[in-house]
Design a protein around this motif. Structure first.
Motif, PDB file in Angstrom:
ATOM      1  N   GLU A  56      35.669  40.404  57.225  1.00  0.00           N
ATOM      2  CA  GLU A  56      36.371  39.170  57.599  1.00  0.00           C
ATOM      3  C   GLU A  56      36.156  38.860  59.075  1.00  0.00           C
ATOM      4  O   GLU A  56      35.972  37.707  59.473  1.00  0.00           O
ATOM      5  N   LYS A  57      36.162  39.907  59.920  1.00  0.00           N
ATOM      6  CA  LYS A  57      35.969  39.714  61.352  1.00  0.00           C
ATOM      7  C   LYS A  57      34.578  39.141  61.641  1.00  0.00           C
ATOM      8  O   LYS A  57      34.407  38.258  62.494  1.00  0.00           O
ATOM      9  N   VAL A  58      33.558  39.647  60.915  1.00  0.00           N
ATOM     10  CA  VAL A  58      32.194  39.148  61.105  1.00  0.00           C
ATOM     11  C   VAL A  58      32.098  37.671  60.739  1.00  0.00           C
ATOM     12  O   VAL A  58      31.501  36.862  61.456  1.00  0.00           O
ATOM     13  N   VAL A  59      32.693  37.315  59.581  1.00  0.00           N
ATOM     14  CA  VAL A  59      32.628  35.926  59.113  1.00  0.00           C
ATOM     15  C   VAL A  59      33.325  34.988  60.094  1.00  0.00           C
ATOM     16  O   VAL A  59      32.784  33.952  60.498  1.00  0.00           O
ATOM     17  N   ILE A  60      34.546  35.344  60.502  1.00  0.00           N
ATOM     18  CA  ILE A  60      35.315  34.482  61.406  1.00  0.00           C
ATOM     19  C   ILE A  60      34.638  34.396  62.775  1.00  0.00           C
ATOM     20  O   ILE A  60      34.577  33.326  63.400  1.00  0.00           O
ATOM     21  N   GLY A  61      34.106  35.532  63.270  1.00  0.00           N
ATOM     22  CA  GLY A  61      33.431  35.527  64.570  1.00  0.00           C
ATOM     23  C   GLY A  61      32.224  34.607  64.567  1.00  0.00           C
ATOM     24  O   GLY A  61      31.999  33.836  65.507  1.00  0.00           O
ATOM     25  N   SER A  62      31.417  34.713  63.481  1.00  0.00           N
ATOM     26  CA  SER A  62      30.241  33.852  63.376  1.00  0.00           C
ATOM     27  C   SER A  62      30.644  32.385  63.271  1.00  0.00           C
ATOM     28  O   SER A  62      30.047  31.503  63.901  1.00  0.00           O
ATOM     29  N   PHE A  63      31.686  32.124  62.486  1.00  0.00           N
ATOM     30  CA  PHE A  63      32.170  30.744  62.316  1.00  0.00           C
ATOM     31  C   PHE A  63      32.597  30.153  63.662  1.00  0.00           C
ATOM     32  O   PHE A  63      32.215  29.047  64.037  1.00  0.00           O
TER      33      PHE A  63
END
Length: 343
Positions: A56-63
């Motif tokens: 989730e952290k990877v997805v939100i960070g990239s977003f």
């Protein structure tokens, strides 16, 4: 599982493949994102191989990273558009101010000049008035009251008109109705913004029959295989990319030339032409009420500052600085501002 991702703003290697995928999604972006996460779920350990919350952290960070790039790009584009619009408004304001100033100068020149009489002229004029009151004929008048030959008066008037011209303007052509000149082979007119040239051809022509060259400093127009009708260095610079030409009624070539300096009148088209007297041009009518709100405000401010400077008074910027200083002085009465000056 260790996840490492690299964000590259301009990495477009997979744009073609992703675009092809997006075009097949009937439900749009939502289905594309859902298919992507489905791929990660089925073919990778993205959701299960990392510590809890890592995916989730990877997805939100990239977003958030890409969102910031997109918002910054949008803001930059809006600022550039606003700057371009402001520059356009300022250019219009300067052009309008120049037209208004030219009109004002023209009106001042047209006002009758008041001349102070010499003592001798005053005595002669008073004697003339006294004779008229007594019913006596004026000096130089015949029994019919005719005071002189009409032709002589006309010649005197023309001589007086010539004397009104400055020495440097004597011998210059009077502008035509379009503030330009009528030459043997062409006619040109002008506004403060552009120059228009009409060149009659000896026969009906098509573009392929002509040689037309418009550069920053030179004009050349003529029929192929013949000497140019117009060929010379322009008296001032023009915008080559904003200038163009057309054929009217198959026999007249018209050049539309945009000036670079929009604050002055051309005194000739090309340097080999005779000069016109630019003090006798008739500027196009301009009214403040015809201008847009922002442009009108700029013109009014420029005209106000121009009047203030001519009278040795502070401009609007000077007054604004003085107001700021006065406010600061009230807040700090213990300080001495007696020697404060504005540059």
């Amino acid at each position: 599982m260790n996840h490492m991702w690299i964000m590259a703003e301009d990495d477009d290697r997979f744009d073609g493949m992703l675009m092809a995928m997006a075009q097949q999604q009937e439900q749009g972006i939502h289905q594309l994102i859902n298919d992507f996460f489905g791929f990660l779920r089925r073919k990778t350990d993205f959701f299960t191989g990392a510590q809890k919350g890592e995916a989730e952290k990877v997805v939100i960070g990239s977003f958030k990273a890409h969102q910031k790039i997109a918002l910054d790009a949008k803001k930059k584009k809006e600022e550039e558009a606003a700057a371009a619009e402001k520059a356009k408004a300022e250019r219009k304001a300067k052009e309008a101010a120049a037209r208004l100033a030219a009109e004002s100068k023209k009106k001042d020149q047209d006002q009758p000049k008041i001349q102070e009489l010499t003592d001798e002229e005053a005595e002669r004029l008073q004697a003339e008035i006294d004779r008229e009151k007594a019913g006596e004929p004026s000096e130089g008048a015949d029994a019919t009251g005719d005071t002189g030959n009409t032709e002589s008066k006309k010649e005197t008037k023309e001589d007086d008109d010539d004397e009104e011209d400055d020495e440097e303007d004597k011998g210059k052509m009077k502008p035509n109705s379009g503030n330009g000149a009528d030459m043997p082979n062409y006619r040109w007119t002008q506004t403060l913004q552009e120059v228009e040239v009409h060149i009659p051809m000896p026969m009906a022509v098509k573009p392929r029959d002509l040689v037309v060259s418009i550069t920053k400093h030179r004009l050349k127009v003529g029929l192929k295989g013949h000497d140019p009708i117009l060929n010379g260095e322009t008296c001032n610079e023009l915008k080559e990319e904003e200038s163009h030409w057309v054929i009217q009624d198959k026999q007249i070539v018209i050049l539309y030339l945009e000036k670079i300096n929009k604050m002055e009148w051309w005194d000739r088209l090309v340097k080999s032409d005779p000069q016109i007297n630019t003090k006798k041009v008739n500027p196009e009518n301009s009214k403040l009420s015809d201008l847009e709100g922002e442009t009108r405000g700029m013109v009014e401010k420029m005209m106000y500052d121009q009047r203030q400077k001519s009278m040795g008074l502070p401009t609007s910027e000077d007054q604004k600085k003085q107001d700021i200083l006065n406010k600061f002085m009230k807040q700090h009465p213990e300080m001495d501002f007696s020697n404060t000056k504005f540059n």
